[in-house]
Design a protein around this motif. Structure first.
Motif, PDB file in Angstrom:
ATOM      1  N   GLU A  18      16.360  47.031  -9.902  1.00 32.70           N
ATOM      2  CA  GLU A  18      17.305  47.165  -8.794  1.00 32.70           C
ATOM      3  C   GLU A  18      16.852  48.270  -7.834  1.00 32.70           C
ATOM      4  OE1 GLU A  18      22.026  48.089  -7.949  1.00 32.70           O
ATOM      5  OE2 GLU A  18      21.361  47.807 -10.015  1.00 32.70           O
ATOM      6  N   LYS A  20      13.803  49.317  -7.377  1.00 32.91           N
ATOM      7  CA  LYS A  20      12.619  48.810  -6.674  1.00 32.91           C
ATOM      8  C   LYS A  20      13.038  47.961  -5.480  1.00 32.91           C
ATOM      9  CE  LYS A  20       8.329  46.221  -7.462  1.00 32.91           C
ATOM     10  NZ  LYS A  20       8.416  45.121  -6.509  1.00 32.91           N
ATOM     11  N   SER A  21      14.009  47.102  -5.673  1.00 39.96           N
ATOM     12  CA  SER A  21      14.496  46.247  -4.599  1.00 39.96           C
ATOM     13  C   SER A  21      15.128  47.070  -3.476  1.00 39.96           C
ATOM     14  CB  SER A  21      15.510  45.250  -5.160  1.00 39.96           C
ATOM     15  OG  SER A  21      16.034  44.451  -4.135  1.00 39.96           O
ATOM     16  N   GLU A  24      12.329  48.872  -1.531  1.00 46.41           N
ATOM     17  CA  GLU A  24      11.592  47.941  -0.676  1.00 46.41           C
ATOM     18  C   GLU A  24      12.431  47.520   0.527  1.00 46.41           C
ATOM     19  OE1 GLU A  24      10.341  45.036  -3.564  1.00 46.41           O
ATOM     20  OE2 GLU A  24       8.495  46.156  -3.981  1.00 46.41           O
ATOM     21  N   GLY A  25      13.736  47.395   0.346  1.00 46.57           N
ATOM     22  CA  GLY A  25      14.617  47.081   1.458  1.00 46.57           C
ATOM     23  C   GLY A  25      14.657  48.196   2.493  1.00 46.57           C
TER      24      GLY A  25
END
Length: 97
Positions: A18, A20-21, A24-25
């Motif tokens: 989560e 990481k996401s 990246e966002g």
């Protein structure tokens, strides 16, 4: 000359993907338009199931410092902080001249 920023994150158990996401966002939507931002990559720590490392490239240390100040003031990092169990550790490095 550009700088590299190595940022270490220690997440709550089970939320590394989560985080990481989220990172990246932020990189794709917020940081991509910032002056001096050259890009970043998020890595998993192989010896720690709750560890992540982000390596970001910036044109100057001033551009990076300004971007961090603005992001912190605007609340961009709030979703990141909710997933952590330890303070972020950031190291700014550059080439020896």
């Amino acid at each position: 000359m550009g700088i590299t920023v190595v940022v270490e994150f220690r997440t709550k158990p089970g939320v590394r993907a989560e985080l990481k996401s989220v990172l990246e966002g932020i990189s794709g939507s917020y940081a991509a338009g910032l002056p001096g931002f050259l890009g970043s990559t998020v890595y998993e720590q192989l010896d720690d199931p709750d560890g992540l490392v982000e390596i970001a490239e910036w044109e100057t240390s001033e551009a990076q410092a300004t971007a961090v100040e603005r992001a912190a003031a605007s609340g961009v990092y709030a979703p990141v902080m909710e997933l952590l169990v330890a303070p972020i550790r950031a190291t700014r490095i550059g080439h020896l001249t």
